[in-house]
Motif scaffolding. Structure first.
Motif, PDB file in Angstrom:
ATOM      1  N   SER A  59       0.851  -1.187   0.000  1.00  0.00           N
ATOM      2  CA  SER A  59       0.000   0.000   0.000  1.00  0.00           C
ATOM      3  C   SER A  59       0.889   1.239   0.000  1.00  0.00           C
ATOM      4  O   SER A  59       2.080   1.163   0.271  1.00  0.00           O
ATOM      5  CB  SER A  59      -0.924   0.001   1.221  1.00  0.00           C
ATOM      6  OG  SER A  59      -0.162   0.037   2.408  1.00  0.00           O
ATOM      7  N   ALA A  60       0.308   2.374  -0.308  1.00  0.00           N
ATOM      8  CA  ALA A  60       1.074   3.624  -0.314  1.00  0.00           C
ATOM      9  C   ALA A  60       1.565   3.953   1.092  1.00  0.00           C
ATOM     10  O   ALA A  60       0.928   3.597   2.084  1.00  0.00           O
ATOM     11  CB  ALA A  60       0.208   4.757  -0.849  1.00  0.00           C
ATOM     12  N   ALA A  61       2.698   4.629   1.156  1.00  0.00           N
ATOM     13  CA  ALA A  61       3.275   5.026   2.442  1.00  0.00           C
ATOM     14  C   ALA A  61       4.009   6.350   2.264  1.00  0.00           C
ATOM     15  O   ALA A  61       4.406   6.722   1.154  1.00  0.00           O
ATOM     16  CB  ALA A  61       4.233   3.961   2.963  1.00  0.00           C
ATOM     17  N   THR A  62       4.186   7.048   3.363  1.00  0.00           N
ATOM     18  CA  THR A  62       4.987   8.277   3.378  1.00  0.00           C
ATOM     19  C   THR A  62       6.117   8.078   4.376  1.00  0.00           C
ATOM     20  O   THR A  62       5.886   7.693   5.520  1.00  0.00           O
ATOM     21  CB  THR A  62       4.141   9.493   3.793  1.00  0.00           C
ATOM     22  OG1 THR A  62       3.052   9.633   2.881  1.00  0.00           O
ATOM     23  CG2 THR A  62       4.974  10.761   3.802  1.00  0.00           C
ATOM     24  N   GLY A 150      12.389  16.075   4.037  1.00  0.00           N
ATOM     25  CA  GLY A 150      11.252  16.038   3.126  1.00  0.00           C
ATOM     26  C   GLY A 150      10.388  14.830   3.419  1.00  0.00           C
ATOM     27  O   GLY A 150      10.669  14.042   4.335  1.00  0.00           O
ATOM     28  N   ALA A 151       9.329  14.687   2.629  1.00  0.00           N
ATOM     29  CA  ALA A 151       8.403  13.565   2.768  1.00  0.00           C
ATOM     30  C   ALA A 151       8.379  12.793   1.453  1.00  0.00           C
ATOM     31  O   ALA A 151       7.954  13.314   0.421  1.00  0.00           O
ATOM     32  CB  ALA A 151       7.008  14.066   3.130  1.00  0.00           C
ATOM     33  N   LEU A 152       8.849  11.565   1.476  1.00  0.00           N
ATOM     34  CA  LEU A 152       8.898  10.697   0.296  1.00  0.00           C
ATOM     35  C   LEU A 152       7.573   9.948   0.180  1.00  0.00           C
ATOM     36  O   LEU A 152       7.142   9.283   1.122  1.00  0.00           O
ATOM     37  CB  LEU A 152      10.057   9.706   0.420  1.00  0.00           C
ATOM     38  CG  LEU A 152      10.159   8.635  -0.677  1.00  0.00           C
ATOM     39  CD1 LEU A 152      10.501   9.272  -2.018  1.00  0.00           C
ATOM     40  CD2 LEU A 152      11.196   7.587  -0.291  1.00  0.00           C
ATOM     41  N   GLN A 153       6.950  10.059  -0.979  1.00  0.00           N
ATOM     42  CA  GLN A 153       5.677   9.386  -1.236  1.00  0.00           C
ATOM     43  C   GLN A 153       5.955   8.072  -1.962  1.00  0.00           C
ATOM     44  O   GLN A 153       6.365   8.062  -3.119  1.00  0.00           O
ATOM     45  CB  GLN A 153       4.763  10.275  -2.088  1.00  0.00           C
ATOM     46  CG  GLN A 153       4.538  11.665  -1.510  1.00  0.00           C
ATOM     47  CD  GLN A 153       4.004  11.645  -0.093  1.00  0.00           C
ATOM     48  OE1 GLN A 153       3.095  10.892   0.245  1.00  0.00           O
ATOM     49  NE2 GLN A 153       4.584  12.487   0.767  1.00  0.00           N
ATOM     50  N   VAL A 154       5.791   6.971  -1.250  1.00  0.00           N
ATOM     51  CA  VAL A 154       6.006   5.640  -1.822  1.00  0.00           C
ATOM     52  C   VAL A 154       4.656   5.143  -2.327  1.00  0.00           C
ATOM     53  O   VAL A 154       3.696   5.052  -1.554  1.00  0.00           O
ATOM     54  CB  VAL A 154       6.581   4.668  -0.763  1.00  0.00           C
ATOM     55  CG1 VAL A 154       6.812   3.289  -1.367  1.00  0.00           C
ATOM     56  CG2 VAL A 154       7.872   5.222  -0.162  1.00  0.00           C
ATOM     57  N   GLY A 155       4.597   4.841  -3.609  1.00  0.00           N
ATOM     58  CA  GLY A 155       3.333   4.407  -4.196  1.00  0.00           C
ATOM     59  C   GLY A 155       2.987   2.967  -3.843  1.00  0.00           C
ATOM     60  O   GLY A 155       3.863   2.164  -3.498  1.00  0.00           O
ATOM     61  N   ALA A 156       1.691   2.635  -3.933  1.00  0.00           N
ATOM     62  CA  ALA A 156       1.262   1.246  -3.758  1.00  0.00           C
ATOM     63  C   ALA A 156       1.884   0.429  -4.894  1.00  0.00           C
ATOM     64  O   ALA A 156       1.815   0.817  -6.058  1.00  0.00           O
ATOM     65  CB  ALA A 156      -0.264   1.165  -3.804  1.00  0.00           C
ATOM     66  N   GLY A 157       2.542  -0.662  -4.557  1.00  0.00           N
ATOM     67  CA  GLY A 157       3.177  -1.491  -5.579  1.00  0.00           C
ATOM     68  C   GLY A 157       4.383  -0.814  -6.237  1.00  0.00           C
ATOM     69  O   GLY A 157       4.676  -1.062  -7.413  1.00  0.00           O
ATOM     70  N   GLN A 158       5.074   0.059  -5.515  1.00  0.00           N
ATOM     71  CA  GLN A 158       6.243   0.765  -6.056  1.00  0.00           C
ATOM     72  C   GLN A 158       7.266  -0.248  -6.561  1.00  0.00           C
ATOM     73  O   GLN A 158       7.546  -1.243  -5.900  1.00  0.00           O
ATOM     74  CB  GLN A 158       6.881   1.637  -4.964  1.00  0.00           C
ATOM     75  CG  GLN A 158       7.946   2.591  -5.443  1.00  0.00           C
ATOM     76  CD  GLN A 158       7.360   3.778  -6.196  1.00  0.00           C
ATOM     77  OE1 GLN A 158       6.431   4.421  -5.749  1.00  0.00           O
ATOM     78  NE2 GLN A 158       7.927   4.057  -7.358  1.00  0.00           N
ATOM     79  N   VAL A 159       7.792  -0.024  -7.754  1.00  0.00           N
ATOM     80  CA  VAL A 159       8.771  -0.928  -8.363  1.00  0.00           C
ATOM     81  C   VAL A 159      10.033  -0.949  -7.510  1.00  0.00           C
ATOM     82  O   VAL A 159      10.535   0.099  -7.079  1.00  0.00           O
ATOM     83  CB  VAL A 159       9.081  -0.494  -9.810  1.00  0.00           C
ATOM     84  CG1 VAL A 159      10.213  -1.315 -10.408  1.00  0.00           C
ATOM     85  CG2 VAL A 159       7.837  -0.582 -10.663  1.00  0.00           C
TER      86      VAL A 159
END
Length: 175
Positions: A59-62, A150-159
Motif C-alpha cells: 500500500s502507499a506510504a509516506t 522532506g516527505a517521500l511518497q512511496v506508491g502502492a506497488g512501487q517498483v
C-alpha cells in the motif's frame, strides 16, 4: 596712570615677544582610504538526502525526514504501512565572508527516478517544512549548515530499485 599704562604695555610686549617664540602651528595632510571587496557566499553538499531502505507492504506510504530542528535525523514512516532502515537528512555547508542572514529557497517537490533506465518515479514534497528555516543567520566563523529533509511518497506497488535525483535545487542568497 602712566605707570599702570607702562606696566601693561611692558607686559603686552613681553607676551608678544616670548609668546611668538613658543607658539608654533603645524599642519599634516592625512590619507583616508577604504577597500571594497565582494561578499562571498558558497555552499557544498556535505551529505545527501537519503531515505534509506524501505520495505513497503503493497500500500502507499509516506517516509519523512524532519530536519527542521537540526541534523542527525533518521527517516520515519509517517503514513501507510512500511518499514525503513538506514538513511539520514541532507546537509549543506555554507561559507561566507560576511556575517549576515540568508534566505533559503527549496523546491516545492522533486521527483526521484529509478536508476538503470526505468521510468518509475517517487515524489519528495514538503521539503521546506522539513528543512532548516529561512532566513538563517550565518557567520564567517561558521559552522553554517543547512539541514534538508522532506516527505517521500512511496506508491502502492512501487517498483523495487534505487531511485535518485542529483539535481535538487536549493538556493540561498544574502537577505
Amino acid at each position: 596712570m602712566k605707570k599702570k599704562f607702562a606696566v601693561c604695555l611692558t607686559a603686552l610686549m613681553a607676551c608678544a615677544l616670548f609668546g611668538a617664540e613658543h607658539t608654533k602651528a603645524a599642519s599634516v595632510n592625512m590619507t583616508a582610504e577604504a577597500t571594497i571587496e565582494s561578499a562571498v557566499l558558497s555552499g557544498s553538499q556535505d551529505q545527501s538526502l537519503n531515505f534509506g531502505t524501505i520495505v513497503a507492504a503493497g500500500s502507499a506510504a509516506t517516509v519523512t525526514i524532519d530536519a527542521s530542528g537540526g541534523g542527525g535525523v533518521l527517516p520515519a514512516v509517517t503514513a501507510g504501512t512500511a518499514s525503513v532502515s538506514g538513511g539520514h537528512n541532507g546537509r549543506i555547508n555554507v561559507t561566507t565572508t560576511l556575517d549576515a542572514n540568508i534566505n533559503i529557497t527549496y523546491p516545492g517537490s522533486i521527483l526521484i527516478t529509478i536508476t538503470g533506465g526505468g521510468a518509475q518515479t517517487m515524489t519528495i514534497n514538503n521539503i521546506a517544512a522539513n528543512s532548516t528555516a529561512s532566513p538563517m543567520a550565518i557567520t564567517t566563523a561558521g559552522p553554517n549548515k543547512i539541514f534538508v529533509g522532506g516527505a517521500l511518497q512511496v506508491g502502492a506497488g512501487q517498483v523495487v530499485g534505487t531511485y535518485r535525483n542529483t539535481l535538487v535545487p536549493i538556493t540561498f542568497i544574502y537577505e
